[in-house]
Design an enzyme around this catalytic site. Structure first.
Site, PDB file in Angstrom:
ATOM      1  N   ALA A  76       8.974  -2.835   3.613  1.00 25.94           N
ATOM      2  CA  ALA A  76       8.507  -4.216   3.764  1.00 25.94           C
ATOM      3  C   ALA A  76       8.338  -4.527   5.249  1.00 25.94           C
ATOM      4  O   ALA A  76       9.288  -4.378   6.022  1.00 25.94           O
ATOM      5  CB  ALA A  76       9.497  -5.174   3.123  1.00 25.94           C
TER       6      ALA A  76
ATOM      7  N   TYR B 237       4.004  -5.767  17.687  1.00 23.02           N
ATOM      8  CA  TYR B 237       4.251  -4.999  16.459  1.00 23.02           C
ATOM      9  C   TYR B 237       5.092  -3.763  16.753  1.00 23.02           C
ATOM     10  O   TYR B 237       6.144  -3.541  16.138  1.00 23.02           O
ATOM     11  CB  TYR B 237       2.921  -4.605  15.818  1.00 23.02           C
ATOM     12  CG  TYR B 237       3.057  -3.514  14.770  1.00 23.02           C
ATOM     13  CD1 TYR B 237       3.807  -3.733  13.614  1.00 23.02           C
ATOM     14  CD2 TYR B 237       2.450  -2.268  14.949  1.00 23.02           C
ATOM     15  CE1 TYR B 237       3.947  -2.728  12.669  1.00 23.02           C
ATOM     16  CE2 TYR B 237       2.588  -1.277  14.006  1.00 23.02           C
ATOM     17  CZ  TYR B 237       3.336  -1.503  12.866  1.00 23.02           C
ATOM     18  OH  TYR B 237       3.492  -0.511  11.931  1.00 23.02           O
TER      19      TYR B 237
ATOM     20  N   TYR C 234       0.820  -1.219   0.000  1.00 25.03           N
ATOM     21  CA  TYR C 234       0.000   0.000   0.000  1.00 25.03           C
ATOM     22  C   TYR C 234       0.854   1.269   0.000  1.00 25.03           C
ATOM     23  O   TYR C 234       0.752   2.109  -0.896  1.00 25.03           O
ATOM     24  CB  TYR C 234      -0.934  -0.039   1.203  1.00 25.03           C
ATOM     25  CG  TYR C 234      -1.787   1.187   1.420  1.00 25.03           C
ATOM     26  CD1 TYR C 234      -2.508   1.767   0.376  1.00 25.03           C
ATOM     27  CD2 TYR C 234      -1.884   1.756   2.681  1.00 25.03           C
ATOM     28  CE1 TYR C 234      -3.301   2.879   0.589  1.00 25.03           C
ATOM     29  CE2 TYR C 234      -2.680   2.864   2.911  1.00 25.03           C
ATOM     30  CZ  TYR C 234      -3.382   3.426   1.861  1.00 25.03           C
ATOM     31  OH  TYR C 234      -4.166   4.527   2.082  1.00 25.03           O
TER      32      TYR C 234
ATOM     33  N   LYS D   7       9.052  -2.946  15.598  1.00 27.10           N
ATOM     34  CA  LYS D   7       9.432  -1.787  14.780  1.00 27.10           C
ATOM     35  C   LYS D   7      10.488  -0.943  15.503  1.00 27.10           C
ATOM     36  O   LYS D   7      11.402  -0.406  14.868  1.00 27.10           O
ATOM     37  CB  LYS D   7       8.196  -0.953  14.458  1.00 27.10           C
ATOM     38  CG  LYS D   7       7.182  -1.668  13.574  1.00 27.10           C
ATOM     39  CD  LYS D   7       7.723  -1.962  12.178  1.00 27.10           C
ATOM     40  CE  LYS D   7       7.683  -0.739  11.301  1.00 27.10           C
ATOM     41  NZ  LYS D   7       8.085  -1.068   9.897  1.00 27.10           N
TER      42      LYS D   7
ATOM     43  N   PHE E 222       1.538   7.829  11.640  1.00 31.18           N
ATOM     44  CA  PHE E 222       0.341   7.590  12.431  1.00 31.18           C
ATOM     45  C   PHE E 222      -0.672   6.845  11.545  1.00 31.18           C
ATOM     46  O   PHE E 222      -0.339   5.806  10.996  1.00 31.18           O
ATOM     47  CB  PHE E 222      -0.164   8.913  13.002  1.00 31.18           C
ATOM     48  CG  PHE E 222       0.705   9.422  14.141  1.00 31.18           C
ATOM     49  CD1 PHE E 222       0.188   9.553  15.412  1.00 31.18           C
ATOM     50  CD2 PHE E 222       2.048   9.730  13.951  1.00 31.18           C
ATOM     51  CE1 PHE E 222       0.977   9.988  16.473  1.00 31.18           C
ATOM     52  CE2 PHE E 222       2.849  10.167  14.995  1.00 31.18           C
ATOM     53  CZ  PHE E 222       2.314  10.298  16.256  1.00 31.18           C
ATOM     54  N   ASN E 223      -1.878   7.329  11.330  1.00 34.78           N
ATOM     55  CA  ASN E 223      -2.871   6.596  10.534  1.00 34.78           C
ATOM     56  C   ASN E 223      -2.844   7.065   9.083  1.00 34.78           C
ATOM     57  O   ASN E 223      -2.982   8.261   8.817  1.00 34.78           O
ATOM     58  CB  ASN E 223      -4.274   6.805  11.119  1.00 34.78           C
ATOM     59  CG  ASN E 223      -4.409   6.187  12.492  1.00 34.78           C
ATOM     60  OD1 ASN E 223      -4.167   5.005  12.667  1.00 34.78           O
ATOM     61  ND2 ASN E 223      -4.790   6.989  13.466  1.00 34.78           N
TER      62      ASN E 223
END
Length: 301
Positions: A66, A131, A11, A135, A159-160
């Site tokens: 990735a 998660y 995406y 990261k 963020f989103n």
């Protein structure tokens, strides 16, 4: 610049590759299969970061996107997330030739749920999920490699993200905007909301995020590392998102309220540093445009 984008068929990776080609860069996209759809002008390079990687080319810069990203899944499969996000990053760093700038795609999940809002980069990291922890560990690998002088590093904490480019919207059906649009389209009968819909989050158009990666390419020098938040800083409640989906689509989004879940009432980004240092500004991140482009993409599938 000659640039490698990992996760180039994903995406965000697709949007970044598209933006870099438009800006005149030579772009290779690392993909696990040669038939993955890539933006026009991006050359596929087949490889798997889950195993040691051999790269034939030397690159001026790498955008490392990735990753596995679903927070809830990380609780049931934590080792899978650490393998993909940490070991995959180590394999990439080990394969790089020369002294490229590595722009690493990280997440606001490294902060956990701090009480003080909006969240600046100076906020101590305290991830609350496998998660986010994976990261942060990958960030550390990138920073320590930069400290050797072998690479320059820029970490972008996002963020989103929502919206679409080239008709490619967010493929994660667990996120709020895709869920609300699925109801508007008629694919789902109703939207389940925890609590009263008052929780506030912010939303960044994926093309605005891609622009941040473009600017970050020139921000790294061997032996240095920087960390930037990337976000709009404009909050919207769950109820406001639902209302905007109804306005944009012209369709009702029936809601079923569930008991409140333990989640922070407010999470907002302080992106002052990237605005100041790189001149980045969100240009497409108003909520109606974000939702409108996502709605268009849903109808193009």
């Amino acid at each position: 610049m000659r640039v490698l984008v990992t996760g180039a068929a994903g995406y965000v990776g697709y949007a970044v590759g598209r933006r870099l080609v438009t800006a005149g860069h030579q772009v290779d996209g690392l993909v696990r299969a040669p038939d993955r759809a890539l933006p026009q002008g991006v050359r596929p390079v087949v490889g798997d970061l889950l195993t040691p990687l051999a790269l034939d080319e030397a690159y001026d810069a790498v955008c490392h996107l990735a990753a596995l990203t679903r927070v809830r899944e990380s609780f049931t499969e934590p080792l899978r997330f650490f393998t993909a996000n940490v070991q995959g990053t180590v394999h990439l760093l080990d394969a790089l030739k020369g002294s490229p700038t590595v722009v690493y795609g990280s997440t606001a999940a490294v902060y956990g749920t701090p009480e003080s809002q909006p969240i600046p980069e100076s906020q101590s990291a305290s991830p609350s999920s496998p998660y986010g922890t994976s990261k942060l560990a990958a960030e550390d690998a990138v920073r320590y490699q930069a400290a050797t002088g072998r690479i320059g590093a820029v970490v972008l904490r996002t963020f989103n993200v929502s919206g679409s480019v080239d008709g490619r919207g967010d493929p994660d059906p667990t996120r709020l905007i895709p869920r609300a649009l699925a109801v508007a389209k008629g694919d789902t009968p109703h939207l389940e909301v925890n609590g009263d819909g008052g929780a506030v989050r912010e939303y960044l158009h994926v093309d605005d995020l891609a622009r941040a990666y473009e600017l970050a390419l020139a921000a790294g020098a061997p032996g240095t590392h920087r960390t930037y938040n990337v976000g709009s800083g404009i909050g919207a409640s769950v109820a406001e998102v639902i209302g905007t989906v109804e306005n944009v689509t012209g369709r009702d989004v029936p809601v079923v309220h569930r008991p409140p879940s333990p989640e922070p009432p407010l999470l907002l980004c302080d992106a002052a540093a990237i605005r100041r240092d790189l001149g980045w500004e969100p240009e497409r991140s108003g909520l109606p445009e974000v939702i409108g482009s996502a709605w268009e993409a849903l109808h193009m599938r």
